[in-house]
Design an enzyme around this catalytic site. Sequence first.
Site, PDB file in Angstrom:
ATOM      1  N   HIS A 157     -25.327 -39.177  26.224  1.00 24.01           N
ATOM      2  CA  HIS A 157     -26.083 -38.229  25.271  1.00 24.01           C
ATOM      3  C   HIS A 157     -25.427 -38.332  23.977  1.00 24.01           C
ATOM      4  CE1 HIS A 157     -28.771 -36.606  28.345  1.00 24.01           C
ATOM      5  NE2 HIS A 157     -27.932 -37.063  29.025  1.00 24.01           N
ATOM      6  N   ASP A 364     -24.097 -37.318  15.770  1.00 23.36           N
ATOM      7  CA  ASP A 364     -24.570 -36.632  16.765  1.00 23.36           C
ATOM      8  C   ASP A 364     -25.245 -37.824  17.478  1.00 23.36           C
ATOM      9  OD1 ASP A 364     -25.492 -34.518  18.511  1.00 23.36           O
ATOM     10  OD2 ASP A 364     -26.062 -33.118  16.720  1.00 23.36           O
TER      11      ASP A 364
HETATM   12  O1  F6P Z   1     -24.042 -34.907  25.116  1.00 28.63           O
HETATM   13  C1  F6P Z   1     -23.737 -33.626  24.510  1.00 28.63           C
HETATM   14  C2  F6P Z   1     -23.609 -32.540  25.663  1.00 28.63           C
HETATM   15  O2  F6P Z   1     -23.405 -32.879  26.791  1.00 28.63           O
HETATM   16  C3  F6P Z   1     -24.935 -31.754  25.566  1.00 28.63           C
HETATM   17  O3  F6P Z   1     -25.455 -31.309  26.695  1.00 28.63           O
HETATM   18  C4  F6P Z   1     -24.749 -30.493  24.874  1.00 28.63           C
HETATM   19  O4  F6P Z   1     -25.182 -30.790  23.613  1.00 28.63           O
HETATM   20  C5  F6P Z   1     -23.153 -30.399  24.990  1.00 28.63           C
HETATM   21  O5  F6P Z   1     -22.594 -31.584  25.218  1.00 28.63           O
HETATM   22  C6  F6P Z   1     -22.825 -29.216  26.043  1.00 28.63           C
HETATM   23  O6  F6P Z   1     -21.603 -29.058  26.048  1.00 28.63           O
HETATM   24  P1  F6P Z   1     -21.009 -27.954  27.189  1.00 28.63           P
HETATM   25  O7  F6P Z   1     -21.538 -28.303  28.483  1.00 28.63           O
HETATM   26  O8  F6P Z   1     -19.495 -28.424  26.847  1.00 28.63           O
HETATM   27  O9  F6P Z   1     -21.507 -26.665  26.660  1.00 28.63           O
END
Ligand code: F6P
Length: 490
Positions: A157, A364
Amino acid sequence: MNLVVVSNRVARGTAHEPMTGGLAAALLPVVEKSGAIWVGSSGRVRDGAQKEPFAEIEALGAGALAMLDLPSAHYGGYYEGFANSALWPALHSRSDLICATEEDYRSYREVNSFMARALLRFVKPDTAFWIQDYHFLALGAELRHLGVTRPIGFFLHTPWPTRAIMGGVSHHRELIEAMLAYDLIGFQTQDDRENFLDYLASDLGLEIKNSVVTSRYGKSHIKVFPIGIDPRKFAEQSARAASHPDVSRLRRSLNGEKLAIGVDRLDYSKGLVNRIKAFDRMWTMQPALARTVSLLQIATPSRGAIEAYGNLQSELAKLVSDVNGRHGEVDWTPIRYLNKGYSQTVLAGLYRTAQVGVVTPLHDGMNLVAKEYVAAQNPADPGVLVLSKFAGAANELDTALLVNPHDIDGMARTIATAVTMPLHERRMRWEAMMAKLRASTIQQWFADFVDALQETAQETRSERDPAEPLIDEPLAVRSLRSAGSGVQYH
Ligand code: F6P
């Protein structure tokens, strides 16, 4: 096909509950409909002799949600350590913030291995695994090591950086070799895919033909699947949310003044400092815009135990207070700065209330806020999206006002242009963006990946020998295991 989706964070919330992770919120509606089993962390940890690794299994639409307590001895090293203090900064091209120990790497591998063992219970003759994101780069290799020959796909992602930056992550070679246990590897953009292929060719000396690379695991297909949203659902939600108390209170408080909105996790990749500085510059360069437009910045706290995040939180609080002190008046606050999360329903209403959406990350993977802001607009009087050219979303939303998030004066000028843009231009830009969102929905993304996984797996399955373990157990993990790490595997 019996699909098992795996991610670190899962969502069980509804549209009415606050959600932090972009991935989890995005996946919820499609996983729910698909009948898949969604496996992830419960957010809790356990030590020692857990007999049953799943804390909770509950129904999720036509499928199930299985939440696992991760091993307490390794959780910190895995999540705050290697995943978010080595991989996350590297993936977002912030080599200067890479900071993880050898112990963190071991914990990362331990948690990947723990998850693989937990997943074994789902292996049926028709199972396919779809692993999400950078928390589990080595999970496919761990599954293969346990003899799993079923199709395994992986989607990242985040962005994938240049090989020089990736080279700053300890054990990068071992990890990227391990990724080749996946039959299908999906990226958000062509740039990400090309950076990955460049690493494979230059650092691993692998040959890539028609997006396929052959390693000791067999073939891996490397493709691009830009993630989308459900624009129709978001539009409906935003129209309905107009009467939500938070949304109507915001509207009343504006007294006819225009509003710009930013909604982000409080993360250094989001470019929040530069964004606040750009608003500061705009009100300084064009004083007539003071009292004409204010900013609502929602910055949801995230990963607070990591020093870089704590520092950013302090820096932003000080900066916002300075800017408000400089431009504010007794009856006007230039920036409303909120450190909390909101439900998707409320966010949809807030987006529709704002004449400008500011999404200006330094890097991003995609940024779904950009897409949601567009989908939430009133078609008769849409707002303007100011979007960083370094967000994956800029590839599709190219009629947004694209900015360089490092150019503060340039951003200040662009935000001022957005505030004063005439209706016919706003509509033209918005319609072009909506057409792109409708053509590339989250449902389409999900179906495209699963179809591609089925196709690629059919090709590679016959070539795999299930009897032979395909990867040497990492030394670090083996030594922990023999020393008795306090974690039991099932
Ligand atoms: O890929 C990015 C990501 O995994 C998304 O789910 C979100 O933007 C973020 O990172 C979530 O991060 P965390 O689970 O550490 O809050």
